[in-house]
Write an enzyme that holds these catalytic residues in place. Structure first.
Site, PDB file in Angstrom:
ATOM      1  N   ALA A 184     -64.190   7.125  64.066  1.00  0.00           N
ATOM      2  CA  ALA A 184     -64.871   6.381  65.124  1.00  0.00           C
ATOM      3  C   ALA A 184     -64.748   4.900  64.780  1.00  0.00           C
ATOM      4  CB  ALA A 184     -66.335   6.798  65.186  1.00  0.00           C
ATOM      5  N   GLY A 224     -64.256  10.710  62.657  1.00  0.00           N
ATOM      6  CA  GLY A 224     -64.041  11.164  64.029  1.00  0.00           C
ATOM      7  C   GLY A 224     -62.625  11.657  64.270  1.00  0.00           C
ATOM      8  N   GLU A 265     -62.731  15.178  63.141  1.00  0.00           N
ATOM      9  CA  GLU A 265     -63.530  15.909  64.142  1.00  0.00           C
ATOM     10  C   GLU A 265     -62.708  16.153  65.410  1.00  0.00           C
ATOM     11  OE1 GLU A 265     -66.623  12.959  63.566  1.00  0.00           O
ATOM     12  OE2 GLU A 265     -68.067  14.557  63.186  1.00  0.00           O
ATOM     13  N   GLU A 288     -67.797   9.395  56.198  1.00  0.00           N
ATOM     14  CA  GLU A 288     -68.946   8.652  56.748  1.00  0.00           C
ATOM     15  C   GLU A 288     -69.991   8.297  55.706  1.00  0.00           C
ATOM     16  OE1 GLU A 288     -67.617  11.410  58.027  1.00  0.00           O
ATOM     17  OE2 GLU A 288     -67.307  11.153  60.188  1.00  0.00           O
TER      18      GLU A 288
HETATM   19  N1  COA Z   1     -62.808   1.732  62.787  1.00  0.00           N
HETATM   20  C1  COA Z   1     -62.419   0.473  63.126  1.00  0.00           C
HETATM   21  N2  COA Z   1     -61.343  -0.120  62.593  1.00  0.00           N
HETATM   22  C2  COA Z   1     -60.633   0.593  61.700  1.00  0.00           C
HETATM   23  C3  COA Z   1     -60.983   1.892  61.313  1.00  0.00           C
HETATM   24  C4  COA Z   1     -62.124   2.469  61.904  1.00  0.00           C
HETATM   25  N3  COA Z   1     -62.527   3.693  61.638  1.00  0.00           N
HETATM   26  N4  COA Z   1     -60.081   2.328  60.392  1.00  0.00           N
HETATM   27  C5  COA Z   1     -59.202   1.318  60.221  1.00  0.00           C
HETATM   28  N5  COA Z   1     -59.529   0.285  61.007  1.00  0.00           N
HETATM   29  C6  COA Z   1     -58.843  -1.003  61.140  1.00  0.00           C
HETATM   30  C7  COA Z   1     -59.095  -1.907  59.944  1.00  0.00           C
HETATM   31  O1  COA Z   1     -60.336  -2.599  60.094  1.00  0.00           O
HETATM   32  C8  COA Z   1     -57.898  -2.822  60.023  1.00  0.00           C
HETATM   33  O2  COA Z   1     -58.135  -3.758  61.063  1.00  0.00           O
HETATM   34  P1  COA Z   1     -57.776  -5.328  60.838  1.00  0.00           P
HETATM   35  O3  COA Z   1     -56.310  -5.345  60.526  1.00  0.00           O
HETATM   36  O4  COA Z   1     -58.112  -5.962  62.148  1.00  0.00           O
HETATM   37  O5  COA Z   1     -58.613  -5.781  59.684  1.00  0.00           O
HETATM   38  C9  COA Z   1     -56.789  -1.895  60.487  1.00  0.00           C
HETATM   39  O6  COA Z   1     -57.440  -0.803  61.120  1.00  0.00           O
HETATM   40  C10 COA Z   1     -55.928  -1.348  59.365  1.00  0.00           C
HETATM   41  O7  COA Z   1     -56.788  -0.733  58.427  1.00  0.00           O
HETATM   42  P2  COA Z   1     -56.761  -1.075  56.839  1.00  0.00           P
HETATM   43  O8  COA Z   1     -58.078  -0.689  56.279  1.00  0.00           O
HETATM   44  O9  COA Z   1     -56.307  -2.480  56.634  1.00  0.00           O
HETATM   45  O10 COA Z   1     -55.611  -0.083  56.362  1.00  0.00           O
HETATM   46  P3  COA Z   1     -55.426   0.521  54.877  1.00  0.00           P
HETATM   47  O11 COA Z   1     -54.082   1.146  54.862  1.00  0.00           O
HETATM   48  O12 COA Z   1     -55.747  -0.504  53.850  1.00  0.00           O
HETATM   49  O13 COA Z   1     -56.541   1.676  54.772  1.00  0.00           O
HETATM   50  C11 COA Z   1     -57.831   3.560  55.562  1.00  0.00           C
HETATM   51  C12 COA Z   1     -56.477   2.812  55.609  1.00  0.00           C
HETATM   52  C13 COA Z   1     -57.760   4.680  56.596  1.00  0.00           C
HETATM   53  C14 COA Z   1     -58.062   4.130  54.173  1.00  0.00           C
HETATM   54  C15 COA Z   1     -58.960   2.571  55.920  1.00  0.00           C
HETATM   55  O14 COA Z   1     -58.612   1.880  57.099  1.00  0.00           O
HETATM   56  C16 COA Z   1     -60.284   3.215  56.129  1.00  0.00           C
HETATM   57  O15 COA Z   1     -60.954   3.597  55.183  1.00  0.00           O
HETATM   58  N6  COA Z   1     -60.739   3.320  57.410  1.00  0.00           N
HETATM   59  C17 COA Z   1     -62.039   3.818  57.748  1.00  0.00           C
HETATM   60  C18 COA Z   1     -62.106   5.318  57.630  1.00  0.00           C
HETATM   61  C19 COA Z   1     -63.504   5.799  57.930  1.00  0.00           C
HETATM   62  O16 COA Z   1     -64.449   5.518  57.237  1.00  0.00           O
HETATM   63  N7  COA Z   1     -63.617   6.559  59.025  1.00  0.00           N
HETATM   64  C20 COA Z   1     -64.858   7.139  59.441  1.00  0.00           C
HETATM   65  C21 COA Z   1     -65.514   6.265  60.436  1.00  0.00           C
HETATM   66  S1  COA Z   1     -67.045   6.980  60.956  1.00  0.00           S
END
Ligand code: COA
Length: 260
Positions: free
Chosen positions: A66, A111, A114, A134
């Protein structure tokens, strides 16, 4: 006008829906949830669509969760509404009267997992990572993860994923029963489309009957579930496809199903 967060293409009865926010790793904001809901409504109603493939744009993510930016400042009632919005989408997918295949091309987190679990089948690239992270945000899964994960993988695996929050490999997800198949990343699309093509050729009313029986049976006791199965089984005898399927077997030829 802002770009649509969802791309759509059709190929021989297969509708491919691609969540398209690659710069945000296809995170689900409200607009994307709504676009997906509308797209699944359309797919349900369009008789030319026999099967749906759901995937994410770009090489990195199916859906990374999400949208955290949208969630960050929500108040409790808004948080509940966001959860309900996501849950309604997942239920829409799960109860679609035609099969939905999740093609997991990368991160399927929060999400995103999910969303994948609401699909009827999941095929993952060997590079995919799956998880419910989360907890690291001070949150819990809100789009059905606490309910669908135990039904797929059991309580122990669910608690491990939800409490520790660490993503797992596609291979481990396969061992846990969370995905159906793992394939090399460069073969993911071809393998998924092969499965989709098989489903697009299958008898649509029988597919629907099987989906219904599994959905209804999963939510009730065995007696009620078995009765429902018999009713669905009986209903199949009213279809042209059942006559065609049994005749084709006896005549040693391939059946051609009409969907009637
Ligand atoms: N919501 C909003 N933005 C997200 C996102 C999310 N769930 N997951 C990734 N993004 C965005 C990042 O903020 C970043 O945006 P920016 O370039 O404007 O700063 C872009 O996507 C790329 O993500 P980044 O974190 O730089 O990539 P990475 O390769 O370093 O890491 C992940 C990849 C998936 C490990 C990391 O993005 C992450 O942990 N995301 C969140 C996962 C999460 O907690 N999901 C559950 C949400 S309830």
């Amino acid at each position: 006008m802002s770009e649509s967060p969802l791309a759509r293409r059709d190929l021989d009865g297969i509708r491919v829906l691609t969540v398209s926010r690659p710069d945000k790793l296809n995170a689900l904001d409200s607009a994307t949830l709504d676009a997906l809901h509308a797209a699944f409504d359309q797919a349900a109603e369009d008789a030319s669509v026999r099967v749906v493939v759901l995937t994410g744009a770009g090489p990195k993510a199916f859906v990374a969760g999400a949208d955290i930016a949208e969630m960050a400042d929500l108040r409790p009632t808004e948080g509940r509404d966001f959860s309900l919005r996501g849950q309604r989408l997942m239920r829409r997918i799960e109860t679609l009267p035609k099969p939905v295949i999740g093609m997991l091309n990368g991160f399927a987190l929060g999400g995103g997992l999910e969303l994948a679990m609401a699909c009827h089948l999941r095929i993952a690239a060997d590079t995919a990572r799956l998880g419910q992270p989360e907890i690291s945000l001070g949150l819990i899964p809100g789009f059905g993860g606490t309910q669908r994960l135990p039904r797929l993988a059991g309580r122990a695996a669910t608690l491990e994923l939800c409490l520790l929050g660490a993503p797992i490999s596609a291979e481990r997800a396969l061992q846990l029963g969370i995905v159906n198949r793992v394939v090399a990343a460069d073969e993911l699309e071809a393998e998924t489309m092969k499965v989709a093509a098989q489903l697009a050729q299958a008898a649509p009313l029988a597919l629907r009957g099987a989906l219904d029986a599994v959905n209804v049976g999963g939510e009730c006791g065995i007696e009620e579930g078995l009765q429902y199965e018999s009713a669905q089984f009986g209903l199949m005898f009213s279809t042209d496809d059942m006559r065609e399927g049994t005749r084709a077997f006896l005549e040693r030829r391939k059946p051609v199903f009409s969907g009637r």
